[in-house]
Design a protein around this motif. Sequence first.
Motif, PDB file in Angstrom:
ATOM      1  N   SER A 114     -10.263  25.435  15.433  1.00 14.31           N
ATOM      2  CA  SER A 114     -10.941  24.343  16.135  1.00 14.31           C
ATOM      3  C   SER A 114      -9.977  23.202  16.438  1.00 14.31           C
ATOM      4  CB  SER A 114     -12.098  23.816  15.280  1.00 14.31           C
ATOM      5  OG  SER A 114     -12.598  22.600  15.781  1.00 14.31           O
ATOM      6  N   HIS A 115      -9.848  22.858  17.726  1.00 16.17           N
ATOM      7  CA  HIS A 115      -9.056  21.687  18.107  1.00 16.17           C
ATOM      8  C   HIS A 115      -9.740  20.395  17.680  1.00 16.17           C
ATOM      9  CE1 HIS A 115      -5.602  23.316  19.927  1.00 16.17           C
ATOM     10  NE2 HIS A 115      -6.121  23.703  21.086  1.00 16.17           N
ATOM     11  N   SER A 116     -11.065  20.389  17.684  1.00 14.31           N
ATOM     12  CA  SER A 116     -11.802  19.188  17.258  1.00 14.31           C
ATOM     13  C   SER A 116     -11.508  18.871  15.798  1.00 14.31           C
ATOM     14  CB  SER A 116     -13.312  19.400  17.452  1.00 14.31           C
ATOM     15  OG  SER A 116     -13.626  19.585  18.810  1.00 14.31           O
ATOM     16  N   ALA A 117     -11.536  19.903  14.952  1.00 22.23           N
ATOM     17  CA  ALA A 117     -11.227  19.698  13.526  1.00 22.23           C
ATOM     18  C   ALA A 117      -9.788  19.227  13.360  1.00 22.23           C
ATOM     19  CB  ALA A 117     -11.457  20.998  12.753  1.00 22.23           C
ATOM     20  N   ARG A 118      -8.867  19.783  14.170  1.00 24.85           N
ATOM     21  CA  ARG A 118      -7.465  19.381  14.107  1.00 24.85           C
ATOM     22  C   ARG A 118      -7.298  17.891  14.450  1.00 24.85           C
ATOM     23  NH1 ARG A 118      -3.645  22.991  14.954  1.00 24.85           N
ATOM     24  NH2 ARG A 118      -4.996  24.211  16.332  1.00 24.85           N
ATOM     25  N   ILE A 119      -7.973  17.449  15.503  1.00 27.51           N
ATOM     26  CA  ILE A 119      -7.844  16.054  15.930  1.00 27.51           C
ATOM     27  C   ILE A 119      -8.443  15.101  14.891  1.00 27.51           C
ATOM     28  CG2 ILE A 119      -8.595  14.365  17.656  1.00 27.51           C
ATOM     29  CD1 ILE A 119      -8.382  16.660  19.727  1.00 27.51           C
ATOM     30  N   ILE A 120      -9.619  15.452  14.354  1.00 28.62           N
ATOM     31  CA  ILE A 120     -10.232  14.610  13.311  1.00 28.62           C
ATOM     32  C   ILE A 120      -9.315  14.538  12.093  1.00 28.62           C
ATOM     33  CG2 ILE A 120     -12.169  14.407  11.711  1.00 28.62           C
ATOM     34  CD1 ILE A 120     -12.875  13.692  14.568  1.00 28.62           C
ATOM     35  N   ALA A 121      -8.715  15.676  11.715  1.00 24.84           N
ATOM     36  CA  ALA A 121      -7.802  15.698  10.570  1.00 24.84           C
ATOM     37  C   ALA A 121      -6.560  14.849  10.838  1.00 24.84           C
ATOM     38  CB  ALA A 121      -7.407  17.138  10.244  1.00 24.84           C
ATOM     39  N   ALA A 122      -6.053  14.908  12.080  1.00 22.63           N
ATOM     40  CA  ALA A 122      -4.885  14.096  12.429  1.00 22.63           C
ATOM     41  C   ALA A 122      -5.224  12.608  12.358  1.00 22.63           C
ATOM     42  CB  ALA A 122      -4.401  14.460  13.835  1.00 22.63           C
ATOM     43  N   ILE A 123      -6.405  12.238  12.833  1.00 26.60           N
ATOM     44  CA  ILE A 123      -6.834  10.834  12.755  1.00 26.60           C
ATOM     45  C   ILE A 123      -6.966  10.399  11.298  1.00 26.60           C
ATOM     46  CG2 ILE A 123      -8.757   9.262  13.239  1.00 26.60           C
ATOM     47  CD1 ILE A 123      -9.221  10.904  15.835  1.00 26.60           C
ATOM     48  N   CYS A 124      -7.554  11.256  10.463  1.00 25.82           N
ATOM     49  CA  CYS A 124      -7.678  10.945   9.029  1.00 25.82           C
ATOM     50  C   CYS A 124      -6.304  10.767   8.390  1.00 25.82           C
ATOM     51  CB  CYS A 124      -8.448  12.052   8.307  1.00 25.82           C
ATOM     52  SG  CYS A 124     -10.215  12.110   8.682  1.00 25.82           S
ATOM     53  N   THR A 125      -5.344  11.631   8.763  1.00 25.64           N
ATOM     54  CA  THR A 125      -3.980  11.505   8.233  1.00 25.64           C
ATOM     55  C   THR A 125      -3.380  10.158   8.595  1.00 25.64           C
ATOM     56  OG1 THR A 125      -3.578  13.886   8.350  1.00 25.64           O
ATOM     57  CG2 THR A 125      -1.640  12.473   8.311  1.00 25.64           C
ATOM     58  N   ILE A 126      -3.544   9.759   9.839  1.00 25.68           N
ATOM     59  CA  ILE A 126      -2.986   8.480  10.298  1.00 25.68           C
ATOM     60  C   ILE A 126      -3.637   7.315   9.561  1.00 25.68           C
ATOM     61  CG2 ILE A 126      -2.817   6.934  12.289  1.00 25.68           C
ATOM     62  CD1 ILE A 126      -2.561   9.530  14.026  1.00 25.68           C
ATOM     63  N   VAL A 127      -4.962   7.349   9.390  1.00 29.24           N
ATOM     64  CA  VAL A 127      -5.671   6.266   8.692  1.00 29.24           C
ATOM     65  C   VAL A 127      -5.225   6.170   7.234  1.00 29.24           C
ATOM     66  CG1 VAL A 127      -7.938   5.479   7.883  1.00 29.24           C
ATOM     67  CG2 VAL A 127      -7.685   6.346  10.207  1.00 29.24           C
ATOM     68  N   ILE A 128      -5.175   7.316   6.554  1.00 27.64           N
ATOM     69  CA  ILE A 128      -4.784   7.341   5.135  1.00 27.64           C
ATOM     70  C   ILE A 128      -3.345   6.864   4.961  1.00 27.64           C
ATOM     71  CG2 ILE A 128      -4.326   8.862   3.162  1.00 27.64           C
ATOM     72  CD1 ILE A 128      -6.654  10.643   4.318  1.00 27.64           C
ATOM     73  N   SER A 129      -2.440   7.447   5.739  1.00 25.17           N
ATOM     74  CA  SER A 129      -1.014   7.129   5.592  1.00 25.17           C
ATOM     75  C   SER A 129      -0.721   5.696   6.003  1.00 25.17           C
ATOM     76  CB  SER A 129      -0.171   8.106   6.418  1.00 25.17           C
ATOM     77  OG  SER A 129      -0.399   9.439   6.009  1.00 25.17           O
ATOM     78  N   PHE A 130      -1.413   5.210   7.015  1.00 22.48           N
ATOM     79  CA  PHE A 130      -1.233   3.824   7.460  1.00 22.48           C
ATOM     80  C   PHE A 130      -1.667   2.854   6.353  1.00 22.48           C
ATOM     81  CE2 PHE A 130      -2.631  -0.074   9.562  1.00 22.48           C
ATOM     82  CZ  PHE A 130      -1.518  -0.382  10.326  1.00 22.48           C
ATOM     83  N   THR A 131      -2.827   3.116   5.748  1.00 24.95           N
ATOM     84  CA  THR A 131      -3.304   2.264   4.649  1.00 24.95           C
ATOM     85  C   THR A 131      -2.299   2.255   3.505  1.00 24.95           C
ATOM     86  OG1 THR A 131      -5.595   2.820   5.227  1.00 24.95           O
ATOM     87  CG2 THR A 131      -5.220   1.877   3.049  1.00 24.95           C
ATOM     88  N   TYR A 132      -1.817   3.436   3.151  1.00 21.51           N
ATOM     89  CA  TYR A 132      -0.852   3.572   2.060  1.00 21.51           C
ATOM     90  C   TYR A 132       0.449   2.830   2.380  1.00 21.51           C
ATOM     91  CZ  TYR A 132       0.747   6.229  -2.084  1.00 21.51           C
ATOM     92  OH  TYR A 132       1.175   6.607  -3.326  1.00 21.51           O
ATOM     93  N   SER A 133       0.888   2.932   3.638  1.00 23.97           N
ATOM     94  CA  SER A 133       2.170   2.315   4.012  1.00 23.97           C
ATOM     95  C   SER A 133       2.110   0.791   3.957  1.00 23.97           C
ATOM     96  CB  SER A 133       2.606   2.785   5.405  1.00 23.97           C
ATOM     97  OG  SER A 133       1.690   2.353   6.395  1.00 23.97           O
ATOM     98  N   ILE A 134       0.914   0.210   4.132  1.00 24.97           N
ATOM     99  CA  ILE A 134       0.783  -1.242   3.996  1.00 24.97           C
ATOM    100  C   ILE A 134       1.207  -1.672   2.594  1.00 24.97           C
ATOM    101  CG2 ILE A 134      -0.884  -3.154   3.921  1.00 24.97           C
ATOM    102  CD1 ILE A 134      -2.493  -1.624   6.074  1.00 24.97           C
ATOM    103  N   GLY A 135       0.782  -0.893   1.582  1.00 22.64           N
ATOM    104  CA  GLY A 135       1.173  -1.195   0.207  1.00 22.64           C
ATOM    105  C   GLY A 135       2.669  -1.095  -0.009  1.00 22.64           C
ATOM    106  N   GLN A 136       3.314  -0.107   0.638  1.00 22.51           N
ATOM    107  CA  GLN A 136       4.763   0.053   0.460  1.00 22.51           C
ATOM    108  C   GLN A 136       5.533  -1.102   1.099  1.00 22.51           C
ATOM    109  OE1 GLN A 136       5.151   2.453  -1.713  1.00 22.51           O
ATOM    110  NE2 GLN A 136       2.966   2.590  -1.312  1.00 22.51           N
ATOM    111  N   LEU A 137       5.109  -1.503   2.283  1.00 23.56           N
ATOM    112  CA  LEU A 137       5.787  -2.603   2.962  1.00 23.56           C
ATOM    113  C   LEU A 137       5.552  -3.922   2.229  1.00 23.56           C
ATOM    114  CD1 LEU A 137       4.994  -1.531   6.615  1.00 23.56           C
ATOM    115  CD2 LEU A 137       7.242  -1.547   5.530  1.00 23.56           C
ATOM    116  N   SER A 138       4.362  -4.071   1.676  1.00 20.53           N
ATOM    117  CA  SER A 138       4.090  -5.257   0.858  1.00 20.53           C
ATOM    118  C   SER A 138       4.995  -5.269  -0.369  1.00 20.53           C
ATOM    119  CB  SER A 138       2.617  -5.268   0.438  1.00 20.53           C
ATOM    120  OG  SER A 138       2.326  -6.397  -0.351  1.00 20.53           O
TER     121      SER A 138
END
Length: 552
Positions: A114-138
Amino acid sequence: MDLQFFVSLSIILATFALYIGIAYYNKATATSDFYVAGRGVPPIFNGMAIGADWMSAASFIGLAGTVMLLGYNGLAYIMGWTGGYLLLTFLLAPQLRKYGRYTVPEFIGDRYESHSARIIAAICTIVISFTYSIGQLSGSGVVIGRLFEINAATGTMIGVVLIAIYAAFGGMKGITWTQVAQYIILIIAYLIPVIFMSLQLTGNPIPWISYGNIVNELGALDRELGVSEYFAPYSSGSKWQFLALLFTLMAGTAGLPHVIVRFYTVSTMKAARWSGAWALLFIGLLYLSAPAYAAFSRFILMKKVAGQPIDQLPAWTESWVNTGKLKLADTNGDGILQWAELIIDRDIVVMATPEIANLGVFVIGLVAAGAMAAALSTAGGLLIAISSSFAHDIYYRVLKPDASEKNRLAVARWTIVIATVIAGIVALDPPGAITQIVAWAFALASGTFFPALLLGIWWKRSNAQGVTAGMIVGLAVTLAYIFAAKAGVFTILGIIDTGAGVFGAAAAIITNIVVSLATPAPSLKSQEEVMDLRYPEQMSYKDGEVWMNDSK
């Protein structure tokens, strides 16, 4: 320029030169190098790289401070983050490696067809990793801010520039081998101060044994000052919060995309399992030391700083006040700094301890270098996860399948730069402490990827509609609870924002199961692939039977 600044800067610049040299020597020239380091990393070195990827600024800078301020309740971070590796190593990592993809969204997209599942998973990856990276930069801002005695926000922007260049340059291949060097530096930097403090306070150089005596003395000091006892359970939160945080961190660990991708860099399922075993050993060295670090630091602060005249405080206090992370207020006007008047940010405890314990300029510089290694190593892995989710899973697999390798690498590198800048802007005024921000990332991972991967590997009936609905519901429930709990709108059983993953995971699993059963089953080919994942690589599942070496 004072001696401490010169020594700290020299050590940090020397380690930076080492990282850049390693990244340049191992520069990614192909997409397989950029995303999975060519799948040729030996398990012991991959274990070190996982350790460095894992032991972020939250672990290095924030964990001991969190335990120091929360006492018993802070142990949920240690148990959750360590226990999650057992789930990952035994339930998910070998199977994901056998499937042989580059990223978690790619696994989900291909497993569920499923391409839909792939896109949702990619968005989740970006959200999770982005949140985590805020802590690293802080975290990088705390280190750089103290080094130059500037505001932590300014230090964060300097960190943004360094991390963007470093991560975009080498890709996963360069980052893997720099992370090996970073692990060695950060673990040495973490252990030396705690060993010296143990020797100073107890006469025993083995902190893991000696800190129990200090904890007992802290109990007496707490009673004397009339504050909650350091080792009293649930004094700063409910039992349900403790358990919810424990689950959130364990499930989140097993679902973190930037950690899972490290298991794709080895050659076999067996190597993936051994990578997990080595990683547990290397991570344990720091996590078993954090409670000792916390106890020693709290003891020194209570004995040698609290109760002292305000105008006779150690010189290090002024330096940290300048960063905005330490506040001293003589609220009762008696000229004496009381324990309650010492407001110390949990994110500076590890960084400040060498100065608090008077361990010398070299150790101070070494800890600063170790903290930067921790922030850089994890930020690099997170940014690769963001980059691969956009450049590989969305741009190449969905939007432009005919893109050349050169274009794909260019998009991947520009994604890293843009993501770093945006995360850095948010980190200028972080929405919480480093460990709190990181806990949100784990909550998001436990509410999205953990259920999707767990059911995707161990329940062949799970289908595309089920996983897509599960990830969307899990993400929505987790985000809603984080915002509601943090804003004080409501909580359930005293569970605050950092324990939100327990609700997200439950919602995602129930949704996945209900929707999957209410819709058509996956194809027979997909179900057989799922069954095949559960067997070692020399074995396969065909036509309802287990085969080995092409014979039954």
